[in-house]
Write a protein that holds these residues in place. Structure first.
Motif, PDB file in Angstrom:
ATOM      1  N   UNK A  14      13.084  75.242   7.884  1.00 35.56           N
ATOM      2  CA  UNK A  14      14.256  74.661   7.235  1.00 35.56           C
ATOM      3  C   UNK A  14      14.086  73.146   7.110  1.00 35.56           C
ATOM      4  N   UNK A  15      15.007  72.543   6.352  1.00 31.48           N
ATOM      5  CA  UNK A  15      15.063  71.084   6.264  1.00 31.48           C
ATOM      6  C   UNK A  15      15.237  70.494   7.663  1.00 31.48           C
ATOM      7  N   UNK A  16      16.088  71.134   8.483  1.00 32.64           N
ATOM      8  CA  UNK A  16      16.325  70.636   9.846  1.00 32.64           C
ATOM      9  C   UNK A  16      15.028  70.629  10.659  1.00 32.64           C
ATOM     10  N   UNK A  17      14.235  71.686  10.522  1.00 32.28           N
ATOM     11  CA  UNK A  17      12.963  71.762  11.252  1.00 32.28           C
ATOM     12  C   UNK A  17      12.006  70.675  10.770  1.00 32.28           C
ATOM     13  N   UNK A  18      12.011  70.441   9.450  1.00 29.94           N
ATOM     14  CA  UNK A  18      11.158  69.374   8.912  1.00 29.94           C
ATOM     15  C   UNK A  18      11.592  68.015   9.463  1.00 29.94           C
ATOM     16  N   UNK A  19      12.909  67.764   9.488  1.00 29.45           N
ATOM     17  CA  UNK A  19      13.408  66.484  10.011  1.00 29.45           C
ATOM     18  C   UNK A  19      12.982  66.303  11.473  1.00 29.45           C
ATOM     19  N   UNK A  20      13.044  67.411  12.258  1.00 28.33           N
ATOM     20  CA  UNK A  20      12.641  67.332  13.668  1.00 28.33           C
ATOM     21  C   UNK A  20      11.158  66.966  13.757  1.00 28.33           C
ATOM     22  N   UNK A  21      10.358  67.565  12.861  1.00 33.45           N
ATOM     23  CA  UNK A  21       8.929  67.256  12.838  1.00 33.45           C
ATOM     24  C   UNK A  21       8.701  65.789  12.458  1.00 33.45           C
ATOM     25  N   UNK A  22       9.453  65.318  11.476  1.00 34.55           N
ATOM     26  CA  UNK A  22       9.284  63.925  11.025  1.00 34.55           C
ATOM     27  C   UNK A  22       9.604  62.934  12.146  1.00 34.55           C
ATOM     28  N   UNK A  23      10.585  63.299  12.973  1.00 37.06           N
ATOM     29  CA  UNK A  23      10.961  62.404  14.078  1.00 37.06           C
ATOM     30  C   UNK A  23       9.827  62.282  15.101  1.00 37.06           C
ATOM     31  N   UNK A  24       9.044  63.372  15.229  1.00 34.04           N
ATOM     32  CA  UNK A  24       7.889  63.333  16.139  1.00 34.04           C
ATOM     33  C   UNK A  24       6.741  62.544  15.497  1.00 34.04           C
ATOM     34  N   UNK A  25       6.518  62.801  14.201  1.00 36.73           N
ATOM     35  CA  UNK A  25       5.418  62.129  13.498  1.00 36.73           C
ATOM     36  C   UNK A  25       5.652  60.627  13.376  1.00 36.73           C
ATOM     37  N   UNK A  26       6.933  60.260  13.180  1.00 39.90           N
ATOM     38  CA  UNK A  26       7.287  58.843  12.973  1.00 39.90           C
ATOM     39  C   UNK A  26       8.438  58.496  13.927  1.00 39.90           C
ATOM     40  N   UNK A  27       8.133  58.169  15.179  1.00 35.38           N
ATOM     41  CA  UNK A  27       9.201  57.954  16.171  1.00 35.38           C
ATOM     42  C   UNK A  27      10.240  56.917  15.741  1.00 35.38           C
ATOM     43  N   UNK A  28       9.840  55.941  14.941  1.00 36.13           N
ATOM     44  CA  UNK A  28      10.793  54.909  14.533  1.00 36.13           C
ATOM     45  C   UNK A  28      11.867  55.454  13.593  1.00 36.13           C
TER      46      UNK A  28
END
Lengths: 146, 81
Positions: free
Chosen positions: B29-43
């Motif tokens: 889902x979009x939510x799962x992608x956002x969670x992944x993005x937060x890990x990839x780009x902590x800022x």
């Protein structure tokens, strides 16, 4: 001309007004959103703005302008609508957004124009960046919550 | 599957890039992608909660399931007009 779009060039409200002119219309309302020379910070203190800059998700922003304009036109029974938003640097006092609405009578044109600018501020992917004498920042906007 | 991600305004500043390609499990889902993005780009982490998503140039709720090849835009609170 295209009735809806995103451009990095100065906006021409006369062209928009000419586009919506129609023999069936008894009123044309135009709206310009212009860049202001000061902006309130988080503590509500006004700070002088040196320059303003807009970034857009261009293709989606253009689609949103069209949907918003045409939905408002249908809802209010307006005759024709045109709406453009500018990107890049916009000098103080210049227009960042221009809307023109024609309708048989003035009340619908005013209401339609107001609905369009209100919805632009809610759901068109465009962001304003302000540069102050002591730095610059993105302006916090509308996040989609009610 | 693979999706293309576009960052705008403060999200681009925080991510340090304007586009990215993300490999994520099918049907995410979009939510799962956002969670992944937060890990990839902590800022990005503290700006993502206020961001909306667009999938292929249309607003999409966080529960939207993604498909291979789609483009997801990360949209901070808008301030046009």
């Amino acid at each position: 001309m295209e009735p809806y779009g995103i451009t990095d060039q100065p906006l021409d409200v006369a062209a928009l007004s000419a586009f919506v002119a129609d023999p069936a219309a008894g009123a044309i309302v135009t709206f310009l959103g212009t860049s202001r020379s000061s902006s309130a910070d988080a503590t509500n203190v006004e700070r002088p703005v040196e320059t303003l800059w807009y970034e857009a998700y261009g293709p989606m922003a253009a689609k949103r302008l069209r949907v918003i304009g045409e939905e408002a036109r249908a809802r209010h029974g307006a005759t024709r609508v045109a709406c453009w938003h500018r990107t890049g640097e916009v000098a103080i006092g210049e227009a960042s957004v221009a809307i023109a609405v024609s309708s048989p009578h003035r009340a619908e044109a005013f209401a339609c124009c107001r609905d369009i600018i209100d919805e632009i501020k809610r759901s068109v992917p465009i962001w304003k960046r302000e540069r102050f004498t002591d730095g610059e920042e993105w302006v916090e906007g509308y996040d989609g919550s009610e | 599957m693979r999706v293309r991600v576009l960052f705008f305004a403060v999200a681009r500043d925080r991510a340090g890039v304007s586009t990215d390609t993300v490999e994520i499990e099918d049907g995410a889902t979009v939510a799962a992608l956002f969670a992944r993005l937060a890990v990839m780009h902590p800022a990005l982490k503290d700006v993502l909660p206020a961001c909306r998503a667009a999938v292929d140039e249309a607003f999409a709720p966080h529960a939207t399931q993604l498909a291979d090849g789609q483009t997801v835009a990360v949209l901070p609170p808008v301030s046009g007009g």
